[in-house]
Design an enzyme around this catalytic site. Structure first.
Site, short mmCIF file in Angstrom:
data_model
loop_
_atom_site.label_atom_id
_atom_site.label_comp_id
_atom_site.label_asym_id
_atom_site.label_seq_id
_atom_site.Cartn_x
_atom_site.Cartn_y
_atom_site.Cartn_z
N GLY A 156 0.86 -1.15 -0.07
CA GLY A 156 0.03 0.12 -0.08
C GLY A 156 0.91 1.24 0.04
O GLY A 156 1.91 1.29 0.65
N GLY A 157 0.63 2.24 -0.84
CA GLY A 157 0.93 3.58 -0.98
C GLY A 157 2.80 3.33 -1.15
O GLY A 157 2.81 2.73 -2.19
N ASP A 158 3.65 3.45 -0.48
CA ASP A 158 4.98 3.35 -0.62
C ASP A 158 5.72 2.15 0.18
O ASP A 158 6.89 2.20 0.52
CB ASP A 158 5.71 4.65 -0.64
CG ASP A 158 5.60 5.11 1.10
OD1 ASP A 158 4.83 4.67 1.68
OD2 ASP A 158 6.75 5.94 1.54
N GLU A 159 4.64 1.05 0.59
CA GLU A 159 5.10 0.10 1.27
C GLU A 159 5.09 -1.15 0.37
O GLU A 159 4.04 -1.35 -0.16
CB GLU A 159 4.25 -0.02 2.42
CG GLU A 159 4.22 1.00 3.60
CD GLU A 159 3.36 0.70 4.54
OE1 GLU A 159 3.65 1.51 5.55
OE2 GLU A 159 2.24 0.28 4.40
#
Length: 243
Positions: A156-159
């Site tokens: 998710g996002g930058d993960e």
């Protein structure tokens, strides 16, 4: 196979032939039997009284095509559209499979939790287009350098997360974490909102944990990996492993 009847046979077959299209041949005269068979995963059904060579051949061809189409659609649903890595939902399924396999065969595996440092300023300074390009580049590098047994997903996002099989010790986990850090902590070229090329020196933080030493459930493993990653970020370590 153990002896079974009707739809129970179909359910049993699916457990060990989930990658094979299934056609049910039935002598059951019940009107809705075929519908039930398809609902339970068969590609088609044929009453035994209607079977002929041409009909059977045609049904096999159509069932194979239908099965491949369904499989491709399922694969698309499991992918993150931006990075083309597996998505969160696919990861949740895979880690449950990894845990069950590890329990059954007394195996270990590792979970790496990767978080990009200072990703928000990239979006703020250069626009979301640049941020998206950076995520695509990270996804491509993860795919290019993964081991065949690794399962990589955008969480998710930058993960990002990696399920890494055949990691049996803290030393092996630390070595893998170091390799991933060195591969990803690099300079990346992206375009800003005006089409100007900018270079971004990316830093990231990685937390690594082992199953079962650091947790025996998905929730605990993820929580531990996230905590270890946060410790690496807070102390500027780049990567850290539990234990």
């Amino acid at each position: 196979m153990p002896e079974s009847l009707g739809l129970n046979t179909l359910v049993t077959v699916k457990q060990f032939a989930h990658d094979v299209p299934i056609i049910v041949l039935t002598g059951n005269a019940e009107e809705h039997f075929g519908e039930k068979a398809i609902q339970l995963g068969a590609q088609d059904y044929l009453p035994k009284s209607d079977i002929s060579g041409p009909l059977l051949s045609r049904t096999i061809v159509i069932s194979k095509e239908r099965f491949e189409l369904h499989k491709n659609l399922e694969q698309l649903v499991k992918l993150d559209r931006l990075t083309m890595l597996y998505n969160r939902g696919a990861f949740d399924e895979q880690i449950q499979l990894a845990i069950r396999e590890a329990q059954r065969h007394q195996l270990r595996f590792a979970l790496l939790f990767i978080d990009l440092d200072k990703f928000k300023p990239v979006n703020d300074l250069y626009g979301h287009q640049a941020g998206d390009q950076l995520l695509k580049l990270i996804g491509a590098k993860l795919k290019m350098n993964n081991r065949a047994s690794d399962y990589i997903a955008r969480y998710g996002g930058d993960e990002f997360v990696i399920i890494a099989k055949h990691i049996n010790s803290v030393d092996e986990l630390e070595q893998l974490s170091r390799i991933k850090y060195e591969q990803l902590a690099d300079t990346y070229c992206v375009e800003d909102l005006n089409g100007k090329i900018v270079e971004i020196q990316l830093e990231l933080s990685i937390g690594g944990v082992l199953y079962p030493e650091d947790g025996i459930s998905e929730e605990v493993l993820l929580s531990q990996a996230d905590q270890v990653m946060y410790e690496a970020k807070t102390n500027g370590l780049g990567f850290k492993v539990a234990g």
